[in-house]
Design an enzyme around this catalytic site. Structure first.
Site, PDB file in Angstrom:
ATOM      1  CD1 TRP A  38       5.845  -4.076   5.920  1.00  0.00           C
ATOM      2  CD2 TRP A  38       6.259  -1.903   5.529  1.00  0.00           C
ATOM      3  NE1 TRP A  38       5.280  -3.349   6.934  1.00  0.00           N
ATOM      4  CE2 TRP A  38       5.516  -2.026   6.729  1.00  0.00           C
ATOM      5  CE3 TRP A  38       6.649  -0.636   5.080  1.00  0.00           C
ATOM      6  CZ2 TRP A  38       5.150  -0.910   7.484  1.00  0.00           C
ATOM      7  CZ3 TRP A  38       6.278   0.453   5.836  1.00  0.00           C
ATOM      8  CH2 TRP A  38       5.528   0.311   7.025  1.00  0.00           C
ATOM      9  CD  GLU A  50       4.705  -0.069   2.109  1.00  0.00           C
ATOM     10  OE1 GLU A  50       3.934  -1.046   2.291  1.00  0.00           O
ATOM     11  OE2 GLU A  50       4.449   1.077   2.479  1.00  0.00           O
ATOM     12  CD  GLN A  85       2.720   0.422   9.714  1.00  0.00           C
ATOM     13  OE1 GLN A  85       3.061   0.979   8.684  1.00  0.00           O
ATOM     14  NE2 GLN A  85       2.440  -0.859   9.757  1.00  0.00           N
ATOM     15  CG  HIS A 142       2.484   5.083   5.765  1.00  0.00           C
ATOM     16  ND1 HIS A 142       3.464   4.477   4.982  1.00  0.00           N
ATOM     17  CD2 HIS A 142       1.647   4.083   6.115  1.00  0.00           C
ATOM     18  CE1 HIS A 142       3.216   3.177   4.885  1.00  0.00           C
ATOM     19  NE2 HIS A 142       2.121   2.915   5.570  1.00  0.00           N
ATOM     20  CG  ASN A 191       2.198   4.218   1.828  1.00  0.00           C
ATOM     21  OD1 ASN A 191       2.996   3.720   1.040  1.00  0.00           O
ATOM     22  ND2 ASN A 191       1.423   3.480   2.623  1.00  0.00           N
ATOM     23  CD  GLU A 192       0.028   0.635   0.636  1.00  0.00           C
ATOM     24  OE1 GLU A 192      -0.806   0.414   1.526  1.00  0.00           O
ATOM     25  OE2 GLU A 192       0.916  -0.171   0.340  1.00  0.00           O
ATOM     26  CD  GLU A 246       0.521  -4.921   9.051  1.00  0.00           C
ATOM     27  OE1 GLU A 246       1.632  -4.378   8.926  1.00  0.00           O
ATOM     28  OE2 GLU A 246      -0.408  -4.795   8.233  1.00  0.00           O
ATOM     29  CD1 TRP A 247      -0.988  -1.053   8.715  1.00  0.00           C
ATOM     30  CD2 TRP A 247      -1.462   0.751   9.958  1.00  0.00           C
ATOM     31  NE1 TRP A 247      -0.147  -0.020   8.312  1.00  0.00           N
ATOM     32  CE2 TRP A 247      -0.418   1.097   9.058  1.00  0.00           C
ATOM     33  CE3 TRP A 247      -1.926   1.739  10.827  1.00  0.00           C
ATOM     34  CZ2 TRP A 247       0.165   2.365   9.019  1.00  0.00           C
ATOM     35  CZ3 TRP A 247      -1.343   3.010  10.783  1.00  0.00           C
ATOM     36  CH2 TRP A 247      -0.324   3.301   9.895  1.00  0.00           C
ATOM     37  CE1 TYR A 272       3.998  -5.926   2.132  1.00  0.00           C
ATOM     38  CE2 TYR A 272       2.791  -4.213   0.972  1.00  0.00           C
ATOM     39  CZ  TYR A 272       3.722  -4.595   1.920  1.00  0.00           C
ATOM     40  OH  TYR A 272       4.376  -3.640   2.650  1.00  0.00           O
TER      41      TYR A 272
HETATM   42  C1  GBH Z   1       1.106  -1.864   3.315  1.00  0.00           C
HETATM   43  O1  GBH Z   1      -0.194  -1.927   2.807  1.00  0.00           O
HETATM   44  C2  GBH Z   1       1.221  -0.660   4.190  1.00  0.00           C
HETATM   45  O2  GBH Z   1       1.741   0.448   3.465  1.00  0.00           O
HETATM   46  C3  GBH Z   1       2.039  -0.887   5.433  1.00  0.00           C
HETATM   47  O3  GBH Z   1       1.840   0.170   6.330  1.00  0.00           O
HETATM   48  C4  GBH Z   1       1.690  -2.217   6.047  1.00  0.00           C
HETATM   49  O4  GBH Z   1       2.329  -2.426   7.274  1.00  0.00           O
HETATM   50  C5  GBH Z   1       2.078  -3.284   5.057  1.00  0.00           C
HETATM   51  O5  GBH Z   1       1.404  -3.096   3.867  1.00  0.00           O
HETATM   52  C6  GBH Z   1       1.773  -4.693   5.529  1.00  0.00           C
HETATM   53  O6  GBH Z   1       0.410  -4.885   5.673  1.00  0.00           O
HETATM   54  O7  GBH Z   1      -9.364  -7.058   0.354  1.00  0.00           O
HETATM   55  O8  GBH Z   1      -8.084  -5.844  -1.277  1.00  0.00           O
HETATM   56  O9  GBH Z   1      -8.413  -4.952   0.907  1.00  0.00           O
HETATM   57  C7  GBH Z   1      -0.550  -3.169   2.264  1.00  0.00           C
HETATM   58  C8  GBH Z   1      -1.757  -3.110   1.411  1.00  0.00           C
HETATM   59  C9  GBH Z   1      -4.023  -3.553   1.549  1.00  0.00           C
HETATM   60  C10 GBH Z   1      -2.525  -5.371   1.218  1.00  0.00           C
HETATM   61  C11 GBH Z   1      -5.106  -4.488   1.972  1.00  0.00           C
HETATM   62  C12 GBH Z   1      -3.625  -6.333   1.579  1.00  0.00           C
HETATM   63  C13 GBH Z   1      -5.997  -6.652   1.758  1.00  0.00           C
HETATM   64  C14 GBH Z   1      -6.824  -7.126   0.613  1.00  0.00           C
HETATM   65  N1  GBH Z   1      -2.717  -4.090   1.831  1.00  0.00           N
HETATM   66  N2  GBH Z   1      -4.921  -5.772   1.321  1.00  0.00           N
HETATM   67  S1  GBH Z   1      -8.265  -6.148   0.142  1.00  0.00           S
END
Ligand code: GBH
Length: 468
Positions: free
Chosen positions: A410, A364, A20, A120, A164-165, A417-418, A298
């Site tokens: 974060w 985060e 990122q 990550h 991570n995640e 942002e992906w 979040y």
């Molecule tokens: C993080 O993931 C990441 O670690 C980071 O790299 C990223 O930049 C940051 O958040 C901001 O986006 O329908 O349940 O899939 C966040 C995790 C996962 C939160 C997907 C929102 C969408 C809902 N995210 N989720 S779902």
């Protein structure tokens, strides 16, 4: 005026991830990752954006670390790019390790604690070509990679986070396909999730064997607590399912409880490859002792039952038949995510109870808003307010008995942002992606001030009543 204090030694930091922020994708012998491939493909990332340059952190890391340290933060959570350290996923690159060597030295010279994440989401493309996370061998390759990084940096880095995640890497990467490598198959995604957790366990075991005093091991999970949008048994059942696949499916095996039986039953209809992938002894490996858990938070999810209990859900996760996730109530972030600080307090207390008092670090937390540089200043009042409320929520959890030892915003920088490319800004520092100019936002100064005081206090001048 100084408000409630945080425990002594509390880590106050900001987080980033290699793909990122780094850019420099062709430098130092780095090999391609699945995100290079995914971003290069048509229609996968908004606006055709890529991480080729990103924040150019690969070259500008001294400036960026300087900004973080000058704000008053005392820790930096960053991730290592596996394809830099092992361009083909298997063979060490001295040049690649050299970059992290310099980065760590720079952090230590500024008295900033390095908090290193090994994965990550930027899997070497060569390993994806061999099957990626749905392939069991990838977990062993990860343990080898972890040892290689630990050999090089273990003399200076104490804080180690494996993965991570795994939720995102597995379910977004191999399930909904909105993240790299873009596979769309839930049964495959569940197998990938198991191998990501196995990778965490194998690496934690290997690193624990060669740990030095002071080394601490962890992984970071993303949590989305489920809020039932009504008080009927059907609503509670919808919340159970969502919470199961999103939260407990990852937390419970790490805590040594194995995979939750209700969730295993919920996902059975996807084909059964997950159950077959879990071999004898795997759950013991995944239960490797950790020193703290990284909690990424979040927003919660508001869930409601569908009339047809096996009807398709609007939420792209395995096992979620018969429920819908509702649009979030305002105020929303620019991403459309709900702002619910109270949920963070409940989440930390829930994990504290479920884990029997495991130390926690908020690894985060943050929000995207539409930021503008005006007269070299970013008055991101909304983000100051977001941090103030969420820090109060963390403090409430600590008062309630949770052993929370740190908080990472974060992110340090606006970044890639992906799937959303450069359209969502999460930084404490604004980045102009044309000039690479950095501008510290008001939220950065606010968080730095809280960090220096190790206590909640008044927000910085000119940002209204936020945090009051
Ligand atoms: C993080 O993931 C990441 O670690 C980071 O790299 C990223 O930049 C940051 O958040 C901001 O986006 O329908 O349940 O899939 C966040 C995790 C996962 C939160 C997907 C929102 C969408 C809902 N995210 N989720 S779902």
């Amino acid at each position: 005026m100084t408000g409630p204090e945080f425990p002594p030694g509390f880590l106050w930091g900001a987080a980033t991830a290699s793909y990122q922020v780094e850019g420099g994708v062709g430098e130092g012998g780095r090999g391609p990752s699945i995100w290079d491939t995914f971003a290069a493909a048509d229609g996968k990332v908004l606006g055709g954006a890529t991480g080729d340059v990103a924040c150019d952190h690969y070259h500008r890391y001294p400036e960026d670390i300087g900004l973080l340290a000058d704000l008053g933060l005392n820790a930096y959570r960053f991730s290592v790019a596996w394809p830099r350290v092992m361009p083909d996923g298997r063979t060490k690159s001295a040049a690649g390790l050299g970059f992290y060597d310099r980065l760590v030295d720079e952090l230590l010279s500024r008295d900033v604690v390095p908090v290193l994440t090994l994965y990550h989401w930027d899997l070497p493309q060569a390993l994806e070509d061999d099957g990626g996370w749905p392939e069991r061998d990838t977990a062993s390759r990860f343990a080898d990679y972890a040892v290689a990084v630990h050999d090089a940096l273990g003399d200076r880095v104490n804080q180690w986070t494996t993965v991570n995640e795994p939720f995102c890497a597995a379910f977004l990467g191999y399930g909904s396909g909105v993240h790299a490598p873009g596979v769309q198959d839930y049964d495959t995604a569940l197998v990938a999730a198991h191998h990501l957790l196995l990778a965490h366990g194998l690496a934690t075991r290997a690193l624990t064997e060669q740990a030095r005093p002071g080394h601490e091991f962890s992984l970071a999970l993303n949590f989305a607590p489920a809020i039932p949008d009504g008080d009927t048994p059907a609503h509670r059942e919808a919340a159970r399912k969502f919470d199961g696949i999103h939260n407990r499916f990852f937390l419970d095996p790490v805590l040594g409880k194995g995979y939750p039986e209700d969730v295993v039953a919920d996902v059975e209809h996807h084909g059964g490859r997950f159950a077959a992938a879990v071999r004898d002894g795997d759950t013991d490996v995944i239960a490797a002792a950790i020193d703290w858990l990284g909690v990424n938070y979040y927003a919660p999810a508001r869930v409601t039952p569908l009339e047809d209990p096996v009807g398709p859900s609007n939420c792209p996760l395995p096992g979620l038949r018969g429920l819908d996730v509702l649009p979030a109530p305002p105020p929303l972030t620019a991403f459309g995510w709900e702002q619910s600080p109270g949920t963070l307090t409940e989440l930390l207390r829930w994990i504290d109870e479920r884990s029997g008092g495991l130390p926690l670090i908020v690894a985060e937390n943050g929000a995207s808003f539409v930021d503008e540089v005006v007269d070299r200043r970013v008055r991101d009042h909304d983000r100051v307010h977001y941090f103030a409320e969420h820090l109060e929520a963390v403090h409430d959890a600590i008062r309630g008995g949770a052993d929370v030892r740190g908080y990472f915003a974060w992110s340090l920088l606006d970044n890639f942002e992906w799937a959303m490319g450069y359209t969502q800004r999460f930084g404490l520092v604004h980045v102009d992606f044309d000039t690479q100019r950095r501008t510290v936002k008001d939220s950065g100064r606010y968080l730095g001030r809280v960090a220096k005081a190790n206590a909640l206090g008044a927000p910085p001048d000119g940002v209204g009543d936020a945090g009051a």
